[in-house]
Write a protein that holds these residues in place. Structure first.
Motif, PDB file in Angstrom:
ATOM      1  N   ASP A  21      30.418 -57.519  -7.582  1.00 57.04           N
ATOM      2  CA  ASP A  21      30.698 -57.527  -9.007  1.00 57.04           C
ATOM      3  C   ASP A  21      30.378 -56.131  -9.536  1.00 57.04           C
ATOM      4  N   HIS A  77      21.153 -63.894 -11.089  1.00 58.55           N
ATOM      5  CA  HIS A  77      21.794 -62.609 -11.382  1.00 58.55           C
ATOM      6  C   HIS A  77      20.985 -61.868 -12.448  1.00 58.55           C
ATOM      7  N   ILE A 119      23.331 -66.878  -7.977  1.00 57.03           N
ATOM      8  CA  ILE A 119      24.120 -66.303  -6.886  1.00 57.03           C
ATOM      9  C   ILE A 119      23.584 -66.883  -5.582  1.00 57.03           C
TER      10      ILE A 119
END
Length: 292
Positions: A86, A268, A275
């Motif tokens: 990400d 996260h 996650i």
């Protein structure tokens, strides 16, 4: 070039400075944002000072300053197996026989140098920071932050790290090992359990016992991160990892320590999402389990 942008939605009225400190934006980071040309703090698209009063549903965007590679850094164009990415970090499935970071031996490549090339190719305007490191011959998941600030956030968080290992014999169903680890006095590499060592805690579970080979497939969780911790603790309990010649493991079925980081789980640091990333065992460990 792409900078890292942290984005938040305000849930309660507060002064911007208080929000920044509550979200671990350190004074050092604030100073770099203020004095570096490509850093900024915007509220609803406008730059504001830290005394600004935030309102509910305001949008804060913090553009982190760019980071530059040093002149001696190497960029190696080799594949990396990215299993999660990400804007803030990526998780890579590291192969065996690959150091996580550069060594003094320039003939050795490293995972970090491959990620350096990836950042340059993707025009990511920062440098990679390894959060969870693995030994050269341990395979599996490695977490890499895309900015020193994100790395700092991870240093204050709990990251659940789970491993899979193969050992001779049948282990207990579940055990917690709390035993201090120190360096062996005659070696700069080898570690052992002993007085004066650093506190170390490992938990393991028996996942499968292969009776015809007398091999246990073991799941392990690290609560601390000492050098060679799993390898030392399992030897201490009489279950050296297959292929681990340094710690007395059976070398007949696999030529490296049969240890694989199979699962990383954490909250996260920016979005507060859970996650949870898993990867399968590599072929060399799978072959030991399934081959008759």
């Amino acid at each position: 070039m792409t900078n890292i942008i942290l984005k938040y939605t305000i849930r309660e009225e507060q002064v911007l400075r208080e929000f920044l400190l509550a979200n671990n934006i350190s004074r050092k980071t604030l100073t770099r944002i203020k004095f570096d040309s490509d850093g900024s703090i915007k509220v609803n698209g406008r730059e504001e000072n830290v005394r600004y009063l935030l309102k509910i549903n305001d949008i804060i965007e913090i553009t982190l300053p760019s980071e530059n590679f040093s002149e001696v850094v190497r960029f190696i164009d080799k594949p990396i197996d990215i299993v999660y990415e990400d804007p803030y970090f990526l998780i890579v499935n590291k192969e065996i026989n690959l150091p996580s970071i550069p060594s003094r031996n320039l003939e050795d490549e490293s995972l970090l140098e491959r990620v350096n090339y990836y950042f340059k190719k993707k025009k990511i305007n920062t440098i990679p920071h390894i959060v969870t490191r693995l030994d050269k011959n341990t395979s599996g998941l490695v977490l890499i932050a895309k900015h020193r600030h994100v790395h700092a956030l991870f240093s204050n968080m709990e990251i659940d790290k789970y491993y899979t290992a193969l050992v001779n014999g049948k282990v207990k169903n579940n055990e917690i090992i709390e035993a201090p680890i120190r360096r062996v006095s005659s070696s700069i590499i080898e570690r052992e359990v002993g007085e004066g060592g650093e506190f170390a805690k490992t938990e393991y579970w028996l996942e499968e016992y292969i009776s015809d080979k007398d091999i246990s497939v073991v799941k392990l969780k690290l609560y601390t991160g000492r050098t060679h911790q799993i390898r030392v603790h399992m030897k201490y309990r009489g279950y050296s990892l297959l292929g681990d010649g340094l710690y007395g493991g059976d070398m007949r079925l696999i030529p490296r320590q049969s240890l694989h980081c199979s699962n990383l789980a954490f909250i996260h640091p920016i979005t507060d999402e859970m996650i949870n990333v898993r990867v399968d065992l590599p072929n060399d460990m799978t072959n030991v389990i399934i081959n008759k």
